[in-house]
Design a protein around this motif. Structure first.
Motif, mmCIF file in Angstrom:
data_model
loop_
_atom_site.group_PDB
_atom_site.id
_atom_site.type_symbol
_atom_site.label_atom_id
_atom_site.label_comp_id
_atom_site.label_asym_id
_atom_site.label_seq_id
_atom_site.Cartn_x
_atom_site.Cartn_y
_atom_site.Cartn_z
ATOM 1 N N SER A 66 16.197 59.795 -3.896
ATOM 2 C CA SER A 66 17.356 59.521 -3.037
ATOM 3 C C SER A 66 18.616 60.153 -3.609
ATOM 4 O O SER A 66 19.421 60.725 -2.878
ATOM 5 N N GLY A 67 18.776 60.060 -4.925
ATOM 6 C CA GLY A 67 19.937 60.665 -5.573
ATOM 7 C C GLY A 67 19.943 62.174 -5.435
ATOM 8 O O GLY A 67 20.989 62.785 -5.185
ATOM 9 N N ALA A 68 18.774 62.799 -5.588
ATOM 10 C CA ALA A 68 18.676 64.254 -5.460
ATOM 11 C C ALA A 68 19.012 64.693 -4.047
ATOM 12 O O ALA A 68 19.742 65.672 -3.841
ATOM 13 N N VAL A 69 18.502 63.974 -3.065
ATOM 14 C CA VAL A 69 18.795 64.301 -1.668
ATOM 15 C C VAL A 69 20.288 64.138 -1.398
ATOM 16 O O VAL A 69 20.921 65.011 -0.801
ATOM 17 N N ALA A 70 20.859 63.034 -1.856
ATOM 18 C CA ALA A 70 22.286 62.779 -1.625
ATOM 19 C C ALA A 70 23.145 63.846 -2.281
ATOM 20 O O ALA A 70 24.118 64.338 -1.682
ATOM 21 N N GLU A 71 22.796 64.236 -3.509
ATOM 22 C CA GLU A 71 23.580 65.252 -4.211
ATOM 23 C C GLU A 71 23.516 66.596 -3.492
ATOM 24 O O GLU A 71 24.523 67.284 -3.327
ATOM 25 N N ALA A 72 22.334 66.980 -3.057
ATOM 26 C CA ALA A 72 22.187 68.251 -2.348
ATOM 27 C C ALA A 72 22.890 68.210 -0.995
ATOM 28 O O ALA A 72 23.453 69.212 -0.546
ATOM 29 N N ARG A 73 22.876 67.053 -0.352
ATOM 30 C CA ARG A 73 23.472 66.927 0.984
ATOM 31 C C ARG A 73 24.985 67.124 0.962
ATOM 32 O O ARG A 73 25.540 67.729 1.864
ATOM 33 N N VAL A 74 25.661 66.614 -0.068
ATOM 34 C CA VAL A 74 27.121 66.691 -0.090
ATOM 35 C C VAL A 74 27.642 67.996 -0.667
ATOM 36 O O VAL A 74 28.835 68.259 -0.616
ATOM 37 N N LEU A 75 26.757 68.821 -1.193
ATOM 38 C CA LEU A 75 27.155 70.110 -1.745
ATOM 39 C C LEU A 75 27.783 70.969 -0.647
ATOM 40 O O LEU A 75 27.225 71.103 0.440
ATOM 41 N N GLN A 76 28.945 71.514 -0.906
ATOM 42 C CA GLN A 76 29.620 72.381 0.064
ATOM 43 C C GLN A 76 29.109 73.807 -0.125
ATOM 44 O O GLN A 76 29.723 74.622 -0.794
ATOM 45 N N ALA A 77 27.942 74.078 0.457
ATOM 46 C CA ALA A 77 27.302 75.380 0.305
ATOM 47 C C ALA A 77 26.397 75.622 1.498
ATOM 48 O O ALA A 77 26.058 74.684 2.229
ATOM 49 N N PRO A 78 25.971 76.859 1.701
ATOM 50 C CA PRO A 78 25.010 77.137 2.768
ATOM 51 C C PRO A 78 23.717 76.354 2.547
ATOM 52 O O PRO A 78 23.387 75.973 1.412
ATOM 53 N N LEU A 79 22.984 76.137 3.623
ATOM 54 C CA LEU A 79 21.756 75.351 3.563
ATOM 55 C C LEU A 79 20.782 75.891 2.521
ATOM 56 O O LEU A 79 20.192 75.124 1.760
ATOM 57 N N ALA A 80 20.610 77.203 2.455
ATOM 58 C CA ALA A 80 19.670 77.783 1.494
ATOM 59 C C ALA A 80 20.038 77.386 0.066
ATOM 60 O O ALA A 80 19.167 77.037 -0.737
ATOM 61 N N GLU A 81 21.326 77.401 -0.256
ATOM 62 C CA GLU A 81 21.768 77.014 -1.602
ATOM 63 C C GLU A 81 21.551 75.528 -1.850
ATOM 64 O O GLU A 81 21.170 75.124 -2.949
ATOM 65 N N ARG A 82 21.804 74.706 -0.835
ATOM 66 C CA ARG A 82 21.572 73.269 -1.003
ATOM 67 C C ARG A 82 20.097 72.980 -1.222
ATOM 68 O O ARG A 82 19.730 72.132 -2.046
ATOM 69 N N LEU A 83 19.214 73.695 -0.507
ATOM 70 C CA LEU A 83 17.773 73.498 -0.692
ATOM 71 C C LEU A 83 17.327 73.962 -2.075
ATOM 72 O O LEU A 83 16.479 73.318 -2.713
ATOM 73 N N GLN A 84 17.885 75.069 -2.566
ATOM 74 C CA GLN A 84 17.565 75.522 -3.921
ATOM 75 C C GLN A 84 18.048 74.513 -4.950
ATOM 76 O O GLN A 84 17.349 74.242 -5.940
ATOM 77 N N HIS A 85 19.215 73.957 -4.746
ATOM 78 C CA HIS A 85 19.756 72.929 -5.640
ATOM 79 C C HIS A 85 18.842 71.703 -5.638
ATOM 80 O O HIS A 85 18.527 71.161 -6.698
ATOM 81 N N PHE A 86 18.418 71.296 -4.452
ATOM 82 C CA PHE A 86 17.503 70.157 -4.340
ATOM 83 C C PHE A 86 16.206 70.433 -5.095
ATOM 84 O O PHE A 86 15.706 69.580 -5.830
#
Length: 104
Positions: free
Chosen positions: A11-31
């Motif tokens: 849940s924490g990983a999803v929440a952190e990736a979700r609030v990242l101000q970046a394109p979707l591809a970058e948020r998915l890589q971060h996740f």
């Protein structure tokens, strides 16, 4: 079944990736990177899913940034397209405001 700590980590990983101000591809890589640390078993499955999507070229035919969206089909178009939807179901849907999916 994951334990409570794993669920909290996910849940924490999803929440952190979700609030990242970046394109979707970058948020998915971060996740994916977070997943490696908090739930390695899930990370392996996630990588497997991504590999399957890449192998079948998922999204290749999707509109690109700046492309116009395809026109929506009207009831008469759908009734003429085999394998899409039953015309009677579509008629009931449009007259009642319901969904034709799963109707008989």
């Amino acid at each position: 079944m994951p334990d409570t700590q794993t669920e909290m980590n996910l849940s924490g990983a999803v929440a952190e990736a979700r609030v990242l101000q970046a394109p979707l591809a970058e948020r998915l890589q971060h996740f994916a990177a977070l997943l490696e640390h908090v739930a390695p078993g899930y990370a392996r499955r996630y990588r497997g899913l991504i590999e399957q999507l890449v192998a079948v070229e998922a999204g290749k035919r999707a509109p690109k940034a700046g492309d116009s969206m395809p026109a929506r089909y009207g009831a008469s178009d759908i009734a003429r397209r085999p394998g899409t939807i039953d015309a009677r179901a579509w008629s009931r849907c449009t007259s009642t405001g319901g969904s034709p999916i799963g109707s008989s």
